[in-house]
Write an enzyme that holds these catalytic residues in place. Sequence first.
Site, PDB file in Angstrom:
ATOM      1  N   GLU A 186      47.963  74.387 107.106  1.00 21.16           N
ATOM      2  CA  GLU A 186      47.893  75.736 105.963  1.00 21.16           C
ATOM      3  C   GLU A 186      47.022  76.623 106.705  1.00 21.16           C
ATOM      4  O   GLU A 186      46.074  77.261 106.111  1.00 21.16           O
ATOM      5  CB  GLU A 186      47.450  75.167 104.605  1.00 21.16           C
ATOM      6  CG  GLU A 186      48.162  74.082 103.960  1.00 21.16           C
ATOM      7  CD  GLU A 186      47.191  73.606 102.883  1.00 21.16           C
ATOM      8  OE1 GLU A 186      46.099  73.726 102.702  1.00 21.16           O
ATOM      9  OE2 GLU A 186      47.839  72.659 102.271  1.00 21.16           O
ATOM     10  N   LYS A 217      46.761  82.950 100.012  1.00 16.12           N
ATOM     11  CA  LYS A 217      45.550  83.723  99.632  1.00 16.12           C
ATOM     12  C   LYS A 217      44.787  84.573 100.731  1.00 16.12           C
ATOM     13  O   LYS A 217      44.225  85.412 100.183  1.00 16.12           O
ATOM     14  CB  LYS A 217      44.539  82.421  99.163  1.00 16.12           C
ATOM     15  CG  LYS A 217      44.046  81.533 100.231  1.00 16.12           C
ATOM     16  CD  LYS A 217      43.434  80.695  99.686  1.00 16.12           C
ATOM     17  CE  LYS A 217      43.994  79.460  98.999  1.00 16.12           C
ATOM     18  NZ  LYS A 217      45.054  78.527 100.099  1.00 16.12           N
ATOM     19  N   HIS A 265      41.079  69.779 103.898  1.00 20.74           N
ATOM     20  CA  HIS A 265      40.747  71.141 104.447  1.00 20.74           C
ATOM     21  C   HIS A 265      39.304  70.744 105.141  1.00 20.74           C
ATOM     22  O   HIS A 265      38.500  70.671 104.391  1.00 20.74           O
ATOM     23  CB  HIS A 265      40.720  72.048 103.483  1.00 20.74           C
ATOM     24  CG  HIS A 265      40.584  73.662 104.030  1.00 20.74           C
ATOM     25  ND1 HIS A 265      39.931  74.220 104.980  1.00 20.74           N
ATOM     26  CD2 HIS A 265      41.699  74.701 103.928  1.00 20.74           C
ATOM     27  CE1 HIS A 265      40.060  75.452 105.221  1.00 20.74           C
ATOM     28  NE2 HIS A 265      41.260  75.782 104.698  1.00 20.74           N
TER      29      HIS A 265
HETATM   30  N1  PLP Z   1      44.610  75.789 102.282  1.00 14.90           N
HETATM   31  C1  PLP Z   1      43.706  75.847 101.136  1.00 14.90           C
HETATM   32  C2  PLP Z   1      43.840  74.556 100.185  1.00 14.90           C
HETATM   33  C3  PLP Z   1      42.526  76.696 101.133  1.00 14.90           C
HETATM   34  O1  PLP Z   1      41.647  76.812 100.184  1.00 14.90           O
HETATM   35  C4  PLP Z   1      42.388  77.697 102.426  1.00 14.90           C
HETATM   36  C5  PLP Z   1      41.324  78.611 102.164  1.00 14.90           C
HETATM   37  O2  PLP Z   1      40.471  78.374 101.430  1.00 14.90           O
HETATM   38  C6  PLP Z   1      43.462  77.805 103.334  1.00 14.90           C
HETATM   39  C7  PLP Z   1      44.397  76.819 103.128  1.00 14.90           C
HETATM   40  C8  PLP Z   1      43.239  78.609 104.469  1.00 14.90           C
HETATM   41  O3  PLP Z   1      42.105  78.345 104.927  1.00 14.90           O
HETATM   42  P1  PLP Z   1      41.972  79.126 106.515  1.00 14.90           P
HETATM   43  O4  PLP Z   1      41.946  80.591 106.236  1.00 14.90           O
HETATM   44  O5  PLP Z   1      40.697  78.839 106.940  1.00 14.90           O
HETATM   45  O6  PLP Z   1      43.008  78.770 107.358  1.00 14.90           O
END
Ligand code: PLP
Length: 442
Positions: free
Chosen positions: A284, A79, A207
Amino acid sequence: TPLGKPKESQGHPGSVWPKELIALEPGESAWQVALKKIQELSDSDHRDPFMVADLGVLASRHRAFCQALPRVSPFYAVKCSSSVWVLRVLDTLGTGFDCASQVELDQVLGLGVAPSRIIYANPCKPVSHIQYAARHGVQLLTFDSEEELTKVAQHYPGARLVLRLLTEDSESIFPLSAKFGASLEACERLLKSARDLGLAVVGTSFHVGSNCRTPHSFRQAIADCRRVFEMGRAFGHDMSLLDIGGGFPGGEGCEPQFEEMARVINAALAQDFPEGSGVEIIAEPGRFYAASVCVAAVNIIAKKAVLESGGRRKLLYYLNDGHYGIFRLFLREPAPSTPIVVKELCSDPPLFPCTLYGPTCDAFDKLFREEVQLPELDVGDWLVFPSMGAYTSSMSSTFNGFPPASTYYAMEPKLRCLEGERRDSPLRGSPQGLSLVRGACG
Ligand code: PLP
């Protein structure tokens, strides 16, 4: 090499440099490429916003992540930036992937990534997307509610479920716990329900909120996961996967903060999930990998000067990208990031408080909540923003008819045969020709 024109083969006889990729000279940065592009555009009236992505940065981020967290296998959060080039490079480096939807699953599977290297990490999924995961063998799915268990029992009874826990995330810039995560009390009930439905829970995830400001959130969450592992085992689940989520800082200058976070995480893992415990640990990360990959260049398309009561001169700059484009998340950041002005100015120009607006007709379309201090600039001048790779192009819209900024991808030719650095994770599929341009490298 003029931008956009492909270079001939770079030291790999018989191989062709992909024409979409700019070949960086040794030591050349995305910032320098952006300056060249600005120079090219300066004689034209088409000064559309653009980004330059240095894909080599992904390799150094990956190295830094693996060195700081040697027990943790990164599953990149798609994402954050879902460009095919970013995903291809990460595939080559050997990361896994965290997908949030059918489209993301499809994109990653389409690169040839083994389903075992993917976690479908959205606790609240549409039924049709669960069915898609089932058809394509993506087994790891997160959940945090009874209703999700009911859906999975009906549509994907063979899934390997990961229970997402609530975390204390009040110190993160983008908290997530109001929407996702089961409390410790709820976990017991969910683990029992899963057993009664004949579903396999294989681990826990959490998270701490994106852009987490305190590593102690990780310490507490890891300790909570250990308690849930014990609960799960008591219900007969084979608990073997710990997913510590995202939340790591990104962008230039975040290294000391990340190192400190990693130190706290490693200590918490040693205490609650020591080596030899047989637990596979994944994360993640999104922002950590993607933020510093891109610089963005935007142009001033209109300007107003306002004299406020008290005689303060304030400038309103209207830029050709804004909140509905690549600056979507920045209104939620506590402090604005000051752009770099691309213009020859006298050595110490006076600075004015400036509001930076985006191009749409919505007054909410500002880049930042706060004013920034900038010199007097003109229509046609450029501003460059560093560390713009995370949650920018993936969140852009075409609101008011402004197309998303285009991205130029660049890389040093010597990096084209990136090798996976971690082949040891049992979650990884068998490496199949791990080269950035599959089959083209010697
Ligand atoms: N995993 C999940 C389920 C998330 O919702 C997000 C971000 O919203 C991420 C991973 C990635 O987070 P970050 O960019 O803070 O590492």
